[in-house]
Scaffold this motif. Structure first.
Motif, PDB file in Angstrom:
ATOM      1  N   GLY A 180     -51.343  30.913  12.500  1.00 52.22           N
ATOM      2  CA  GLY A 180     -50.819  29.688  11.911  1.00 52.22           C
ATOM      3  C   GLY A 180     -49.436  29.822  11.298  1.00 52.22           C
ATOM      4  N   VAL A 181     -48.890  31.002  11.269  1.00 47.90           N
ATOM      5  CA  VAL A 181     -47.571  31.220  10.671  1.00 47.90           C
ATOM      6  C   VAL A 181     -46.494  30.850  11.683  1.00 47.90           C
ATOM      7  N   GLN A 182     -45.509  30.094  11.213  1.00 47.03           N
ATOM      8  CA  GLN A 182     -44.410  29.670  12.089  1.00 47.03           C
ATOM      9  C   GLN A 182     -43.657  30.878  12.624  1.00 47.03           C
TER      10      GLN A 182
ATOM     11  N   ALA B  98     -66.386  38.849   8.689  1.00 48.94           N
ATOM     12  CA  ALA B  98     -65.808  37.507   8.850  1.00 48.94           C
ATOM     13  C   ALA B  98     -64.305  37.493   8.575  1.00 48.94           C
ATOM     14  N   GLN B  99     -63.832  38.435   7.781  1.00 45.32           N
ATOM     15  CA  GLN B  99     -62.414  38.466   7.430  1.00 45.32           C
ATOM     16  C   GLN B  99     -61.533  38.923   8.588  1.00 45.32           C
ATOM     17  N   ILE B 100     -62.117  39.614   9.543  1.00 43.84           N
ATOM     18  CA  ILE B 100     -61.337  40.048  10.706  1.00 43.84           C
ATOM     19  C   ILE B 100     -60.844  38.832  11.482  1.00 43.84           C
ATOM     20  N   GLY B 101     -61.733  37.910  11.788  1.00 39.78           N
ATOM     21  CA  GLY B 101     -61.350  36.683  12.493  1.00 39.78           C
ATOM     22  C   GLY B 101     -60.462  35.789  11.651  1.00 39.78           C
ATOM     23  N   LEU B 102     -60.750  35.722  10.354  1.00 44.46           N
ATOM     24  CA  LEU B 102     -59.947  34.892   9.456  1.00 44.46           C
ATOM     25  C   LEU B 102     -58.496  35.380   9.417  1.00 44.46           C
ATOM     26  N   ALA B 103     -58.295  36.681   9.410  1.00 48.44           N
ATOM     27  CA  ALA B 103     -56.932  37.232   9.391  1.00 48.44           C
ATOM     28  C   ALA B 103     -56.164  36.812  10.635  1.00 48.44           C
ATOM     29  N   SER B 104     -56.833  36.829  11.797  1.00 51.15           N
ATOM     30  CA  SER B 104     -56.177  36.387  13.035  1.00 51.15           C
ATOM     31  C   SER B 104     -55.795  34.920  12.955  1.00 51.15           C
ATOM     32  N   GLN B 105     -56.717  34.090  12.468  1.00 49.81           N
ATOM     33  CA  GLN B 105     -56.445  32.654  12.363  1.00 49.81           C
ATOM     34  C   GLN B 105     -55.261  32.379  11.445  1.00 49.81           C
TER      35      GLN B 105
ATOM     36  N   VAL C 279     -51.026  37.306  18.491  1.00 51.87           N
ATOM     37  CA  VAL C 279     -51.601  38.161  17.460  1.00 51.87           C
ATOM     38  C   VAL C 279     -52.539  39.159  18.124  1.00 51.87           C
ATOM     39  N   LYS C 280     -52.338  40.430  17.834  1.00 47.37           N
ATOM     40  CA  LYS C 280     -53.269  41.474  18.262  1.00 47.37           C
ATOM     41  C   LYS C 280     -53.910  42.002  16.990  1.00 47.37           C
TER      42      LYS C 280
END
Length: 116
Positions: free
Chosen positions: A100-102, A89-96, A107-108
């Motif tokens: 969200g960073v200005q 689950a942390q793989i997708g969370l890291a992308s999200q 993101v790859k």
């Protein structure tokens, strides 16, 4: 007499070589193009480093994400996430989080699952 003449020729050759080299350096350094591109490259690298730091900070603050195994690369707004996380689950969370960073334009995510 022959030795003195040879010495003069060698000295003249050295002086000409020095004069031509100095002239060539002045022509390159007086041109605005190399300096401008160097400044732009430095500015771009600084922006990439700043974006990388912002993404790393956001990943470190994200709840439920262990970011110690994540490496971030940034180039012109594109972010690459590399490394590992302990849960799927942390793989997708890291992308999200990174999206969200200005300043992030894409993101790859190449994170892998590791249970070390």
């Amino acid at each position: 007499m022959k030795i003195a003449r040879t010495g003069q020729v060698i000295l003249f050759g050295l002086l000409m070589n020095f004069a031509i080299g100095a002239h060539a350096q002045n022509d390159v350094s007086s041109s605005p193009t190399p300096m401008a591109s160097s400044g732009a490259a430095t500015s771009s690298k600084a922006a990439d480093r700043a974006l990388r730091r912002r993404v790393l900070t956001a990943l470190g603050k994200a709840k439920g994400l262990r970011a110690t195994g994540i490496t971030v690369r940034a180039h012109d707004g594109a972010v690459l996430l590399e490394g590992w996380v302990p849960e799927q689950a942390q793989i997708g969370l890291a992308s999200q989080v990174a999206e969200g960073v200005q300043g992030v334009t894409s993101v790859k995510n190449t994170l892998t699952l590791s249970t070390f």
